[in-house]
Design a protein around this motif. Structure first.
Motif, PDB file in Angstrom:
ATOM      1  N   TRP A  29       0.558  39.287  18.585  1.00 18.61           N
ATOM      2  CA  TRP A  29       1.231  39.559  19.853  1.00 18.61           C
ATOM      3  C   TRP A  29       0.318  39.184  21.016  1.00 18.61           C
ATOM      4  O   TRP A  29       0.781  38.700  22.038  1.00 18.61           O
ATOM      5  CB  TRP A  29       1.609  41.029  19.970  1.00 18.61           C
ATOM      6  N   ARG A  30      -0.966  39.432  20.862  1.00 20.15           N
ATOM      7  CA  ARG A  30      -1.941  39.117  21.907  1.00 20.15           C
ATOM      8  C   ARG A  30      -2.547  37.733  21.731  1.00 20.15           C
ATOM      9  O   ARG A  30      -2.925  37.093  22.695  1.00 20.15           O
ATOM     10  CB  ARG A  30      -3.073  40.147  21.894  1.00 20.15           C
ATOM     11  N   SER A 106       6.398  43.551  12.848  1.00 25.30           N
ATOM     12  CA  SER A 106       5.422  42.837  13.677  1.00 25.30           C
ATOM     13  C   SER A 106       5.910  41.426  14.000  1.00 25.30           C
ATOM     14  O   SER A 106       5.706  40.935  15.107  1.00 25.30           O
ATOM     15  CB  SER A 106       4.052  42.798  13.008  1.00 25.30           C
ATOM     16  N   GLY A 109       8.693  41.678  16.605  1.00 23.85           N
ATOM     17  CA  GLY A 109       8.060  41.916  17.905  1.00 23.85           C
ATOM     18  C   GLY A 109       7.381  40.666  18.439  1.00 23.85           C
ATOM     19  O   GLY A 109       7.443  40.376  19.639  1.00 23.85           O
ATOM     20  N   PHE A 110       6.749  39.904  17.559  1.00 21.70           N
ATOM     21  CA  PHE A 110       6.109  38.655  17.961  1.00 21.70           C
ATOM     22  C   PHE A 110       7.149  37.694  18.532  1.00 21.70           C
ATOM     23  O   PHE A 110       6.937  37.095  19.592  1.00 21.70           O
ATOM     24  CB  PHE A 110       5.391  38.018  16.770  1.00 21.70           C
ATOM     25  N   VAL A 112      10.086  38.383  19.824  1.00 17.64           N
ATOM     26  CA  VAL A 112      10.607  38.901  21.097  1.00 17.64           C
ATOM     27  C   VAL A 112       9.614  38.630  22.217  1.00 17.64           C
ATOM     28  O   VAL A 112       9.993  38.157  23.292  1.00 17.64           O
ATOM     29  CB  VAL A 112      10.916  40.413  20.972  1.00 17.64           C
ATOM     30  N   ARG A 113       8.346  38.906  21.976  1.00 14.35           N
ATOM     31  CA  ARG A 113       7.330  38.673  23.004  1.00 14.35           C
ATOM     32  C   ARG A 113       7.200  37.187  23.341  1.00 14.35           C
ATOM     33  O   ARG A 113       7.050  36.814  24.501  1.00 14.35           O
ATOM     34  CB  ARG A 113       5.991  39.235  22.564  1.00 14.35           C
ATOM     35  N   LEU A 114       7.267  36.343  22.315  1.00 14.16           N
ATOM     36  CA  LEU A 114       7.173  34.906  22.538  1.00 14.16           C
ATOM     37  C   LEU A 114       8.350  34.423  23.383  1.00 14.16           C
ATOM     38  O   LEU A 114       8.173  33.626  24.302  1.00 14.16           O
ATOM     39  CB  LEU A 114       7.144  34.169  21.193  1.00 14.16           C
ATOM     40  N   ARG A 115       9.514  34.924  23.094  1.00 14.59           N
ATOM     41  CA  ARG A 115      10.710  34.528  23.846  1.00 14.59           C
ATOM     42  C   ARG A 115      10.621  34.970  25.302  1.00 14.59           C
ATOM     43  O   ARG A 115      11.054  34.250  26.204  1.00 14.59           O
ATOM     44  CB  ARG A 115      11.942  35.113  23.176  1.00 14.59           C
ATOM     45  N   ARG A 116      10.071  36.141  25.540  1.00 13.01           N
ATOM     46  CA  ARG A 116       9.946  36.653  26.909  1.00 13.01           C
ATOM     47  C   ARG A 116       8.923  35.867  27.720  1.00 13.01           C
ATOM     48  O   ARG A 116       9.021  35.799  28.941  1.00 13.01           O
ATOM     49  CB  ARG A 116       9.547  38.120  26.895  1.00 13.01           C
ATOM     50  N   ARG A 117       7.915  35.305  27.043  1.00 15.71           N
ATOM     51  CA  ARG A 117       6.873  34.546  27.748  1.00 15.71           C
ATOM     52  C   ARG A 117       7.371  33.199  28.235  1.00 15.71           C
ATOM     53  O   ARG A 117       6.860  32.663  29.210  1.00 15.71           O
ATOM     54  CB  ARG A 117       5.680  34.307  26.832  1.00 15.71           C
TER      55      ARG A 117
END
Length: 123
Positions: A29-30, A106, A109-110, A112-117
């Protein structure tokens, strides 16, 4: 003495690898570049759990322990250090499913976070 130390170091590396299998997706994620090695580690874990592929770390630790005059690890790494210690021996399948669920969570979540970025595309 050197073999015993080597066996302990391999055991430590093995524990760290298992933690990475279970939780490495959250590290991605980070650090998104960690997702590919995590997928490979999780695939290895899946193959090991489902078809019984032996991990080379187990063989190395076992050999080092035997060279040090110890018993070795006849029940494998999981059977020796986790089953009956971290979870009850009759709950192996449940423990594996829990780890698989954590890995999948995980990865979701990865994604989702990638899509938001990524910035939204204009038509």
């Amino acid at each position: 003495m050197a073999y015993a130390l080597a066996a302990d170091l391999v055991m430590l590396v093995h524990f760290v690898f298992l933690l990475y299998v279970a939780l490495g997706g959250f590290l991605a994620w980070r650090r998104p570049g960690l997702i590919v090695p995590h997928i490979a580690a999780a695939a290895w874990g899946l193959l090991s759990a489902t078809v019984g592929m032996d991990c080379p770390l187990t063989a190395w630790e076992d050999a080092a322990r035997r060279h040090a005059g110890e018993q070795g690890i006849p029940h494998g790494f999981i059977g020796t250090y986790l089953t009956g210690v971290i979870y009850p021996a009759d709950r192996l399948v449940e423990a594996q499913l829990l780890v698989a669920s954590v890995v999948l969570a995980s990865w979701i979540g990865f994604a989702v976070r990638l899509r938001r970025r990524r910035p939204a595309r204009k038509a």
